[in-house]
Design a protein around this motif. Structure first.
Motif, PDB file in Angstrom:
ATOM      1  N   ILE A 178      -4.583  -2.101   7.305  1.00  0.00           N
ATOM      2  CA  ILE A 178      -3.442  -1.201   7.479  1.00  0.00           C
ATOM      3  C   ILE A 178      -2.428  -1.913   8.370  1.00  0.00           C
ATOM      4  CG2 ILE A 178      -2.647   1.073   8.201  1.00  0.00           C
ATOM      5  CD1 ILE A 178      -5.424   2.138   7.814  1.00  0.00           C
ATOM      6  N   PHE A 208       1.849  -3.107   8.966  1.00  0.00           N
ATOM      7  CA  PHE A 208       3.194  -2.593   8.738  1.00  0.00           C
ATOM      8  C   PHE A 208       4.230  -3.687   8.944  1.00  0.00           C
ATOM      9  CE2 PHE A 208       0.577   0.960  10.147  1.00  0.00           C
ATOM     10  CZ  PHE A 208       0.777   1.855   9.107  1.00  0.00           C
ATOM     11  N   ARG A 263       6.951   4.377   5.329  1.00  0.00           N
ATOM     12  CA  ARG A 263       6.074   4.977   6.335  1.00  0.00           C
ATOM     13  C   ARG A 263       6.862   5.254   7.622  1.00  0.00           C
ATOM     14  NH1 ARG A 263       2.072   7.115   3.650  1.00  0.00           N
ATOM     15  NH2 ARG A 263       0.281   5.779   3.220  1.00  0.00           N
ATOM     16  N   SER A 299       0.821  -1.217   0.000  1.00  0.00           N
ATOM     17  CA  SER A 299       0.000   0.000   0.000  1.00  0.00           C
ATOM     18  C   SER A 299       0.852   1.264   0.000  1.00  0.00           C
ATOM     19  CB  SER A 299      -0.923   0.008   1.221  1.00  0.00           C
ATOM     20  OG  SER A 299      -1.728  -1.150   1.257  1.00  0.00           O
ATOM     21  N   GLN A 315       3.931  -0.621   4.213  1.00  0.00           N
ATOM     22  CA  GLN A 315       2.509  -0.727   4.549  1.00  0.00           C
ATOM     23  C   GLN A 315       1.835  -1.683   3.580  1.00  0.00           C
ATOM     24  OE1 GLN A 315       0.327   2.991   4.965  1.00  0.00           O
ATOM     25  NE2 GLN A 315      -1.603   1.967   4.517  1.00  0.00           N
ATOM     26  N   THR A 316       1.014  -2.572   4.115  1.00  0.00           N
ATOM     27  CA  THR A 316       0.315  -3.543   3.284  1.00  0.00           C
ATOM     28  C   THR A 316      -1.113  -3.712   3.761  1.00  0.00           C
ATOM     29  OG1 THR A 316       0.311  -5.845   2.524  1.00  0.00           O
ATOM     30  CG2 THR A 316       1.148  -5.445   4.731  1.00  0.00           C
ATOM     31  N   ASP A 317      -1.998  -4.138   2.850  1.00  0.00           N
ATOM     32  CA  ASP A 317      -3.363  -4.440   3.256  1.00  0.00           C
ATOM     33  C   ASP A 317      -3.585  -5.934   3.420  1.00  0.00           C
ATOM     34  OD1 ASP A 317      -3.301  -5.177   0.601  1.00  0.00           O
ATOM     35  OD2 ASP A 317      -5.248  -4.299   0.094  1.00  0.00           O
TER      36      ASP A 317
END
Length: 385
Positions: free
Chosen positions: A257, A259, A206, A202, A219-221
């Motif tokens: 959301i 990490f 970050r 995503s 960041q990944t969903d």
């Protein structure tokens, strides 16, 4: 004849105009192609067969055996009556010898097998203060692990187990990932057993989330839940790109959301812990803040980048170099200082004992100070300001 033409001319002309309008508005009524009122740019037709992945089973079968489940236990020591310490009656009879309750608390997590010698990476918050750490491999083997070292400032810990024929993860390149790349999160959520979830990248880089001192998260969903911490984030080929660390959630469950710590940073920390027992970082002993528009105007430096010294640790490298609260740092070793976090990370990458030049602005006058970088002390041993 002329009179007849004059009589029929206007009806014929009107009929012809109406026919033209109808053909223009509804061309398909007379077999003509209907042309749109706008132009779209279409992608060219594929010249060969489509090559989209329909299964990630190969990636999972390569990576999943190298992801282990962790079961930790720690002793919790607290008063039997939580409010007793604030109760004058209890204090009168028991003083400082209040009855206490000791109990064992279990928690879940995951870890990634990094080498055939038995080194594993996980999160520091998973293993912190643990009395016992049990590692359960996918092939059914279980063993106790010992903590080689930890780094709370990146939330990483290195474990060691003594087993042979260990499956080892294949490392990927976290510095070449792109937003939109497919990712797979492998771990042990809620203790149900090893689980794989899928998502995309995503965002990258970050920071300023308030989770760690040094933040550079992927960041990944992909769904990450409690128990996934310390597990693997892999790419579509099964190569490790990150260590799952945290989620942002109001309910405590996955909300898309999550990490992960990039594998490049994780490997640097792991190597330092194995070789030195800790991560050695450069340190100035200074707290800084970014130069806001209001501060820039007060310094008379509107539009100019810099960071403001908010505090200096007593007898630290910065104080010995002559740095004072209120100084405006313009650059460190020739690299412009426009972001406090980036500048402190630059110092952290400097070898302790090396000298660096700090260009500052004090009372409107430019100065250059030279500081000898110290070694960043552990969080619990940080000196006072």
């Amino acid at each position: 004849m002329i009179h007849a033409l004059r009589y029929l001319g206007w009806p014929l002309l009107v009929g012809l105009l109406v026919a033209l309008l109808i053909i223009q508005r509804y061309p398909h009524w007379v077999g003509l192609e209907n042309k749109p009122e706008y132009t779209l740019q279409q992608a060219p037709l594929p010249t060969g067969p489509q090559q989209g992945p329909y299964s990630y089973a190969t990636a999972v079968s390569g990576a999943a055996p190298a992801v282990a489940n962790l079961y930790t236990t720690k002793v919790i020591d607290k008063p039997q009556q939580p409010l007793a310490k604030d109760d004058p009656l209890f204090q009168r009879f028991f003083g400082d010898s209040l009855p206490r309750q000791r109990r064992m608390e279990s928690s879940l997590g995951s870890a990634v097998i990094m080498s055939p010698e038995g080194y594993l990476l996980t999160n520091n918050h998973v293993t912190a203060n643990a009395e016992q750490i049990v590692v359960a491999l996918r092939d059914g083997r279980e063993t106790l692990a010992r903590v080689i070292g930890s780094d709370p400032e990146t939330d990483l810990a290195v474990l060691k187990i003594d087993l042979t024929d260990l499956p080892v993860i294949t490392l990927g390149r976290s510095d070449s990932i792109r937003v939109g790349d497919v990712t797979l999160a492998i771990g042990n959520p809620f203790g149900v057993g090893q689980t794989v979830t899928m998502g995309i990248i995503s965002a990258t880089g970050r920071n300023q989330l308030g989770l760690n001192t040094y933040e550079d998260f992927i960041q990944t969903d992909a769904a990450i839940n409690r128990g996934n911490s310390g597990g693997a984030l892999v790419d579509a080929t099964g190569h490790l790109i990150g260590i799952n660390t945290a989620i942002i959630s109001e309910s405590g469950g996955s909300q898309g959301i999550g990490f992960a710590i990039p594998v490049k940073l994780a490997m640097e920390v792991m190597k330092a812990i194995i070789e030195h027992g800790q991560v050695i970082r450069g340190w100035l002993g200074v707290e800084v803040q970014s130069l806001t528009q209001e501060l820039a105007e007060s310094f008379g430096q509107a539009g100019r980048p810099g960071i403001v010294v908010a505090g200096v640790y007593r007898d630290g490298p910065a104080e010995r170099a002559g740095l004072r609260p209120g100084d405006l740092i313009l650059s460190i070793d020739g690299i412009q200082s426009s972001n406090g976090r980036n500048s402190m990370n630059q110092v952290a990458r400097t070898r302790p004992g090396d000298k660096i030049d700090i260009d500052i602005l004090r009372n409107g006058k430019p100065l250059t100070l030279t500081a000898e970088v110290g070694m960043r002390p552990p969080v619990e041993n940080r000196p006072n300001k």
